[in-house]
Scaffold this motif. Structure first.
Motif, PDB file in Angstrom:
ATOM      1  N   LEU A 196      -6.229  -6.165  -0.267  1.00  0.00           N
ATOM      2  CA  LEU A 196      -5.566  -6.085   1.043  1.00  0.00           C
ATOM      3  C   LEU A 196      -6.503  -5.478   2.079  1.00  0.00           C
ATOM      4  O   LEU A 196      -6.498  -5.875   3.258  1.00  0.00           O
TER       5      LEU A 196
ATOM      6  N   LEU B 299      -1.489  -7.858 -17.051  1.00  0.00           N
ATOM      7  CA  LEU B 299      -1.771  -7.499 -15.656  1.00  0.00           C
ATOM      8  C   LEU B 299      -3.233  -7.754 -15.293  1.00  0.00           C
ATOM      9  O   LEU B 299      -3.506  -8.371 -14.255  1.00  0.00           O
TER      10      LEU B 299
ATOM     11  N   VAL C 296       1.682   1.701  -3.623  1.00  0.00           N
ATOM     12  CA  VAL C 296       0.543   2.242  -4.369  1.00  0.00           C
ATOM     13  C   VAL C 296       0.402   3.737  -4.073  1.00  0.00           C
ATOM     14  O   VAL C 296       0.182   4.539  -4.996  1.00  0.00           O
ATOM     15  N   ALA C 297       0.554   4.115  -2.806  1.00  0.00           N
ATOM     16  CA  ALA C 297       0.484   5.547  -2.464  1.00  0.00           C
ATOM     17  C   ALA C 297       1.546   6.317  -3.256  1.00  0.00           C
ATOM     18  O   ALA C 297       1.276   7.395  -3.798  1.00  0.00           O
TER      19      ALA C 297
ATOM     20  N   LEU D 171       3.747  -3.014 -10.469  1.00  0.00           N
ATOM     21  CA  LEU D 171       2.549  -3.862 -10.563  1.00  0.00           C
ATOM     22  C   LEU D 171       2.920  -5.338 -10.707  1.00  0.00           C
ATOM     23  O   LEU D 171       2.353  -6.176  -9.992  1.00  0.00           O
TER      24      LEU D 171
ATOM     25  N   LEU E 166       0.372   6.750  -6.793  1.00  0.00           N
ATOM     26  CA  LEU E 166      -0.677   7.770  -6.934  1.00  0.00           C
ATOM     27  C   LEU E 166      -0.079   9.171  -6.840  1.00  0.00           C
ATOM     28  O   LEU E 166      -0.572  10.108  -7.489  1.00  0.00           O
TER      29      LEU E 166
ATOM     30  N   ILE F 286      -5.921   2.732   1.478  1.00  0.00           N
ATOM     31  CA  ILE F 286      -4.476   2.727   1.742  1.00  0.00           C
ATOM     32  C   ILE F 286      -4.218   3.082   3.204  1.00  0.00           C
ATOM     33  O   ILE F 286      -3.429   2.402   3.883  1.00  0.00           O
TER      34      ILE F 286
ATOM     35  N   LEU G 186     -10.212   7.728  -6.591  1.00  0.00           N
ATOM     36  CA  LEU G 186      -8.972   8.086  -5.904  1.00  0.00           C
ATOM     37  C   LEU G 186      -9.200   8.191  -4.395  1.00  0.00           C
ATOM     38  O   LEU G 186      -8.406   7.667  -3.598  1.00  0.00           O
TER      39      LEU G 186
ATOM     40  N   VAL H 164      -4.973  -2.840  -3.621  1.00  0.00           N
ATOM     41  CA  VAL H 164      -5.331  -2.187  -2.361  1.00  0.00           C
ATOM     42  C   VAL H 164      -6.655  -2.725  -1.826  1.00  0.00           C
ATOM     43  O   VAL H 164      -6.786  -3.000  -0.626  1.00  0.00           O
TER      44      VAL H 164
ATOM     45  N   PHE I 281       3.953  -6.789  -7.309  1.00  0.00           N
ATOM     46  CA  PHE I 281       2.861  -7.171  -6.400  1.00  0.00           C
ATOM     47  C   PHE I 281       2.477  -8.639  -6.608  1.00  0.00           C
ATOM     48  O   PHE I 281       2.229  -9.382  -5.660  1.00  0.00           O
TER      49      PHE I 281
ATOM     50  N   VAL J 185       0.831  -1.209   0.000  1.00  0.00           N
ATOM     51  CA  VAL J 185       0.000   0.000   0.000  1.00  0.00           C
ATOM     52  C   VAL J 185       0.866   1.261   0.000  1.00  0.00           C
ATOM     53  O   VAL J 185       0.485   2.283  -0.579  1.00  0.00           O
ATOM     54  N   ILE J 186       2.053   1.184   0.615  1.00  0.00           N
ATOM     55  CA  ILE J 186       2.976   2.331   0.541  1.00  0.00           C
ATOM     56  C   ILE J 186       3.373   2.570  -0.927  1.00  0.00           C
ATOM     57  O   ILE J 186       3.407   3.717  -1.402  1.00  0.00           O
TER      58      ILE J 186
ATOM     59  N   PRO K 174      -3.792  -0.648  -9.531  1.00  0.00           N
ATOM     60  CA  PRO K 174      -3.446  -0.526  -8.107  1.00  0.00           C
ATOM     61  C   PRO K 174      -4.660  -0.715  -7.187  1.00  0.00           C
ATOM     62  O   PRO K 174      -4.523  -1.249  -6.092  1.00  0.00           O
TER      63      PRO K 174
END
Lengths: 151, 151, 151
Positions: free
Chosen positions: C89, B81, A24-25, A81, A28, C143, C136, C86, A84, A21-22, C82
């Protein structure tokens, strides 16, 4: 054969989930950084975006700073990606927890440094090559371990 | 209702995991192939890369061979993906193991052939269209099965 | 500590799986829409595609309508892929089922509307910005929840 999903080490899954998740952040933030760079350089592509800023502005598709951030972002798509997927499958191979934890952390650190030296404050090579290489090597190691385990 | 994750066939999960890491390896080779093509054509984009090669070289953004490899790579992002996600969810639908195994193998083979005929040694159509279509059809079949099962 | 994968709410996993395959279907439609736009505008990039249509046609890399669909598609890669990671998870964090269901539906709806207003029938801003923002915000919320839970 017992269920592979049951043998995932819970602590490792936490480490994987946290760093995923870090990352993905971080990805973004690249979107946000692209928009910030577009505003700073007044380089928008879509006609409706241009119009909403100023009637005199023209679309601009090849601003070098914007394109640089976009290349860094695309490099994330190409590398983070797939990571992951590979890292999750690697967790099913019953790896050594200490090693797996360090590998996940190294891969995440590599991509964070990569974004910094590529998009945020460009520095001479081989900074980008090295940070790119760290995550790539971790991914290749995990691919080999998975291929041997699942073959 | 019991946990869906527990009903994944372990042999199918192995097949999925094996072909997934093979496909990620294939995707990473596209990055390497892009770099090799950039070196062969001396077509680098980033100023710091150009400088590290020769002070006389200029950035080049539109080399047709490099862009071709990059399109093949982007096509991987667009198709491989999402396949990872759909195929994993399809494993939760309790599919026939023999059929699911053949579908995963066909999808992987389709993408490997696609890369060969698109980026490595371009051949006339419909080679690329056919290889693209194999994986697409498998993905669409799995989407339909998942949508009906999880609805 | 018990296995995190066992505590996934089965109904939530179904909701996640259903909307995930719908979103993949939506992404694949972008590929189809790119091809349809290429045919409508006779704007093909690869020489072998051009040749298979007409010997007089020339490759065209910068058709604005084709590039617009491609940007919408790339935006999907940057945001939907992504989200799959997320949201999966997030399901492991034992969220409130009602809230999680609404969040997944909102994120999916946001991306479907985004494609419609970006690629299919362009409308003035802020339609695209709002639909982009819904998914988003859901992703950022997930996240944060994941980072706190897995830290």
């Amino acid at each position: 054969m017992s269920n592979l999903l049951d043998q995932v080490n819970p602590e490792l899954l936490r480490t994987y989930a946290f760093w995923s998740v870090i990352l993905v952040a971080k990805m973004l933030l690249m979107s946000l950084f692209t928009t910030m760079t577009r505003i700073r350089k007044m380089a928008f592509i879509n006609p409706e975006d241009v119009k909403s800023i100023s009637p005199k502005l023209k679309p601009k598709v090849d601003d070098p700073d914007v394109e640089r951030v976009r290349r860094a972002h695309r490099n994330d798509l190409e590398n983070i990606l797939p990571f992951f997927v590979v890292a999750f499958l690697y967790l099913l191979t019953n790896p050594d927890p200490w090693l797996a934890t360090q590998l996940i952390r190294a891969a995440a650190a590599g991509r964070i440094v990569h974004s910094l030296v590529y998009a945020v404050m460009p520095v001479p090579q081989p900074a980008r090559l090295f940070s790119f290489g760290v995550t790539l090597l971790v991914t290749v190691y995990m691919i080999v371990q998975c291929a041997l385990y699942f073959m």
